[in-house]
Design a protein around this motif. Structure first.
Motif, mmCIF file in Angstrom:
data_model
loop_
_atom_site.group_PDB
_atom_site.id
_atom_site.type_symbol
_atom_site.label_atom_id
_atom_site.label_comp_id
_atom_site.label_asym_id
_atom_site.label_seq_id
_atom_site.Cartn_x
_atom_site.Cartn_y
_atom_site.Cartn_z
ATOM 1 N N PRO A 1 -10.627 -12.479 31.937
ATOM 2 C CA PRO A 1 -9.345 -11.767 32.125
ATOM 3 C C PRO A 1 -8.291 -12.618 32.811
ATOM 4 O O PRO A 1 -7.107 -12.256 32.768
ATOM 5 C CB PRO A 1 -9.737 -10.561 32.988
ATOM 6 C CG PRO A 1 -11.009 -10.968 33.665
ATOM 7 C CD PRO A 1 -11.719 -11.874 32.707
ATOM 8 N N TYR A 2 -8.699 -13.719 33.424
ATOM 9 C CA TYR A 2 -7.754 -14.649 34.036
ATOM 10 C C TYR A 2 -7.745 -15.980 33.290
ATOM 11 O O TYR A 2 -7.422 -17.019 33.854
ATOM 12 C CB TYR A 2 -8.079 -14.850 35.522
ATOM 13 C CG TYR A 2 -8.031 -13.557 36.288
ATOM 14 C CD1 TYR A 2 -6.817 -12.948 36.584
ATOM 15 C CD2 TYR A 2 -9.199 -12.906 36.664
ATOM 16 C CE1 TYR A 2 -6.761 -11.737 37.245
ATOM 17 C CE2 TYR A 2 -9.153 -11.690 37.333
ATOM 18 C CZ TYR A 2 -7.936 -11.118 37.623
ATOM 19 O OH TYR A 2 -7.878 -9.903 38.276
ATOM 20 N N THR B 1 -6.007 -14.586 27.534
ATOM 21 C CA THR B 1 -5.583 -13.266 28.004
ATOM 22 C C THR B 1 -4.204 -13.317 28.640
ATOM 23 O O THR B 1 -3.348 -12.459 28.382
ATOM 24 C CB THR B 1 -6.596 -12.718 29.018
ATOM 25 O OG1 THR B 1 -7.885 -12.640 28.410
ATOM 26 C CG2 THR B 1 -6.184 -11.337 29.503
ATOM 27 N N LEU B 2 -3.977 -14.312 29.466
ATOM 28 C CA LEU B 2 -2.721 -14.381 30.214
ATOM 29 C C LEU B 2 -1.529 -14.670 29.314
ATOM 30 O O LEU B 2 -0.438 -14.143 29.532
ATOM 31 C CB LEU B 2 -2.831 -15.453 31.306
ATOM 32 C CG LEU B 2 -3.838 -15.145 32.424
ATOM 33 C CD1 LEU B 2 -3.973 -16.344 33.372
ATOM 34 C CD2 LEU B 2 -3.421 -13.902 33.209
ATOM 35 N N ALA C 1 -0.420 -11.422 27.749
ATOM 36 C CA ALA C 1 -0.088 -10.304 28.636
ATOM 37 C C ALA C 1 1.416 -10.081 28.681
ATOM 38 O O ALA C 1 2.206 -11.027 28.643
ATOM 39 C CB ALA C 1 -0.617 -10.570 30.039
ATOM 40 N N ASP C 2 1.813 -8.808 28.791
ATOM 41 C CA ASP C 2 3.214 -8.475 29.006
ATOM 42 C C ASP C 2 3.482 -8.378 30.506
ATOM 43 O O ASP C 2 2.597 -8.616 31.338
ATOM 44 C CB ASP C 2 3.591 -7.176 28.303
ATOM 45 C CG ASP C 2 2.710 -5.995 28.732
ATOM 46 O OD1 ASP C 2 1.993 -6.107 29.753
ATOM 47 O OD2 ASP C 2 2.744 -4.963 28.042
ATOM 48 N N GLY D 1 1.150 -6.007 32.363
ATOM 49 C CA GLY D 1 -0.186 -6.554 32.559
ATOM 50 C C GLY D 1 -0.219 -7.572 33.678
ATOM 51 O O GLY D 1 -1.174 -7.607 34.470
ATOM 52 N N SER D 2 0.815 -8.394 33.778
ATOM 53 C CA SER D 2 0.887 -9.369 34.863
ATOM 54 C C SER D 2 0.994 -8.672 36.213
ATOM 55 O O SER D 2 0.376 -9.097 37.197
ATOM 56 C CB SER D 2 2.089 -10.298 34.658
ATOM 57 O OG SER D 2 1.916 -11.089 33.500
ATOM 58 N N ARG E 1 -2.463 -7.352 37.230
ATOM 59 C CA ARG E 1 -3.349 -8.416 37.694
ATOM 60 C C ARG E 1 -2.907 -8.940 39.059
ATOM 61 O O ARG E 1 -3.744 -9.330 39.878
ATOM 62 C CB ARG E 1 -3.390 -9.548 36.673
ATOM 63 C CG ARG E 1 -4.181 -9.183 35.428
ATOM 64 C CD ARG E 1 -4.278 -10.331 34.438
ATOM 65 N NE ARG E 1 -5.174 -9.967 33.349
ATOM 66 C CZ ARG E 1 -4.818 -9.250 32.290
ATOM 67 N NH1 ARG E 1 -3.567 -8.820 32.180
ATOM 68 N NH2 ARG E 1 -5.692 -8.959 31.348
ATOM 69 N N LYS F 1 4.279 -19.636 27.041
ATOM 70 C CA LYS F 1 4.124 -18.702 28.162
ATOM 71 C C LYS F 1 4.816 -19.233 29.405
ATOM 72 O O LYS F 1 5.544 -18.496 30.094
ATOM 73 C CB LYS F 1 2.632 -18.500 28.451
ATOM 74 C CG LYS F 1 2.324 -17.688 29.728
ATOM 75 C CD LYS F 1 2.861 -16.268 29.644
ATOM 76 C CE LYS F 1 2.286 -15.360 30.713
ATOM 77 N NZ LYS F 1 2.691 -15.749 32.083
#
Length: 467
Positions: free
Chosen positions: A63-64, A68-69, A72-73, A76-77, A80, A258
């Motif tokens: 997940p990190y 995944t990152l 992420a929108d 989501g950030s 986390r 990203k």
């Protein structure tokens, strides 16, 4: 170059405060990992432990991890960040209060695995932890100033991940196809830019010891110029990847995209517009001549430039410690006055020549800067602020080089990275000079490949990386 992004970055400033609020109410999910019952390890050990907890970024199910990152929108950030906030909260508490905080520089070293993994996530998590603790930092630190500098620290760390991923990708392709020559120049230029950004950020973090006024212009320069230069770094990385046939669907390109998307978000959250305003207010003092009294040998300037920082500088509170901007311009003036007469005469002569040209630029700016300010013509004041920020970027490079040379690290003590970084600064200023020696690109490209093989990050401190 990077300054064409100025308008786009500033557009995000107004939305930053609202976005930051969403980071503060998330329940911590990883509190079991905190170990307050044992003496805290040093920042390097804590960083390795944090990186191990975040696990392999190349693992799709992590997940990190990058997969995944990068998908992420913003929501989501934020989630986390809430999960991780409690994990790093002790880094912001003084040792006397049961935490680990000694200096801002060591804080960034300890948090680097998180900042390197995701700039927006890292900055949101760290800023949330700092706010949640109600400003427990020791004097003279101020929470909002530290949050500002966590922005450039996060962006340089994350851009370093993109650069390192690109070096790995092109190294793999070179095993099966003849290497294009352009990638070496592109990645070397990106590396030099990153080292320059980290030099200025490092000096700015150390000026926090000086209180609110002692390094305000340097901190503003870091918060303003680093996001713009990081944009150029990513452009160079993408160019190198594209030359090897990588496209937008490849993981390395997605990571670059990203980080590029995070630049305006992090810059806004860290107060890009406020940094620009601070620089504009500082124009009369930046145009002054006090920097001529601030050579690197002056007592009190050493802590700003030495390459490693283990404890708070013993002389940080001494009266008369030079203003941070004066120290940066001072090392620029000192280099310009040198003649380069030792065994590295060619490199030192080239450094002196670049520094003299930059000092000429400062004298030209000074005529307008003494009367400029935010109350004057805004476009002219903004242009002057841009150029003064670049001069401070150059001064930080020379300062870190000077601090590394006496018994410093093998790479930082060599002038090649500083020469290429200064050449990049002069290009941004539009100063007509001959292009950098091609050997500079070869030296930095070789260093990047060596670090990849040895598991070392693309930072000033040559930090060990687990993945």
């Amino acid at each position: 170059m990077g300054f064409a992004r100025q308008g786009r970055l500033l557009e995000h400033d107004s939305a930053a405060a609202a976005a930051a609020q969403s980071h503060r109410s998330r329940p911590p999910a990883l509190t079991a990992h905190r170990r307050t019952e044992v003496p805290p390890p040093d920042a390097t050990r804590r960083a390795l432990r944090l990186e191990a907890l975040l696990a392999d970024p190349h693992e799709p199910a992590n997940p990190y991890g990058y997969e995944t990152l990068t998908a992420a929108d913003a929501q989501g950030s934020a989630e986390r960040a809430g999960e991780l906030r409690d994990l790093v909260a002790a880094e912001f508490l003084p040792v006397a209060s049961g935490g680990h905080f000694v200096t801002a520089g060591l804080l960034v070293r300890a948090l680097r695995p998180l900042l390197r993994r995701d700039a927006a996530l890292g900055h949101a998590c760290a800023a949330g932890a700092l706010t949640a603790d109600g400003g427990g930092l020791p004097a003279p630190y101020r929470a909002h100033e530290l949050v500002r500098l966590l922005g450039p620290a996060a962006l340089t760390a994350a851009a370093g991940s993109a650069l390192r991923g690109a070096v790995r990708a092109v190294a793999l392709r070179e095993e099966h196809q003849p290497p294009p020559q352009r990638w070496r120049a592109s990645l070397a230029a990106a590396f030099a830019d990153l080292l320059a950004c980290e030099s200025l950020t490092t000096v700015a973090l150390r000026t926090l010891h000086l209180g609110p006024a002692g390094g305000r212009a340097v901190r503003a320069a870091a918060g303003y110029v680093v996001p713009l230069v990081v944009g150029d770094v990513l452009d160079e990385v993408v160019l190198a990847l594209a030359e090897y046939g990588y496209g937008c669907g490849d993981p390395e390109m997605r990571l670059c995209a990203k980080v590029a998307a995070d630049v305006p978000r992090v810059a806004a959250a860290a107060g890009l517009g406020a940094c620009q305003a601070d620089l504009m207010r500082a124009l009369p003092s930046l145009a002054g001549g006090g920097f001529r009294l601030a050579p690197t040998g002056t007592p009190g300037t050493g802590p700003l430039f030495r390459p490693d920082e283990h404890t708070r500088p013993a002389d940080a509170d001494r009266p008369g410690l030079l203003d941070g901007a004066a120290a940066l311009l001072g090392v620029l003036a000192e280099t310009a006055a040198s003649t380069g007469n030792d065994t590295a005469a060619d490199a030192d002569t080239a450094l002196a020549r670049l520094a003299r040209r930059l000092m000429t630029e400062h004298r030209v700016l000074s005529g307008s800067g003494r009367t400029a300010g935010p109350q004057g013509a805004p476009p002219a004041a903004r242009a002057l602020a841009d150029r003064h920020a670049l001069l401070m970027l150059a001064g930080s490079v020379l300062g870190i080089l000077a601090g590394a040379r006496p018994g410093g690290s093998r790479f930082l003590a060599r002038p090649s990275w500083a020469l290429l970084a200064l050449s990049r600064v002069t290009q941004r200023l539009g100063i007509p000079l001959a292009g950098p020696d091609p050997d500079l690109h070869l030296d930095l490209a070789a260093e990047l490949l060596a670090r990849l093989r040895q598991g070392i990050d693309c930072d000033l401190h040559a930090t060990r990386a687990l993945w």
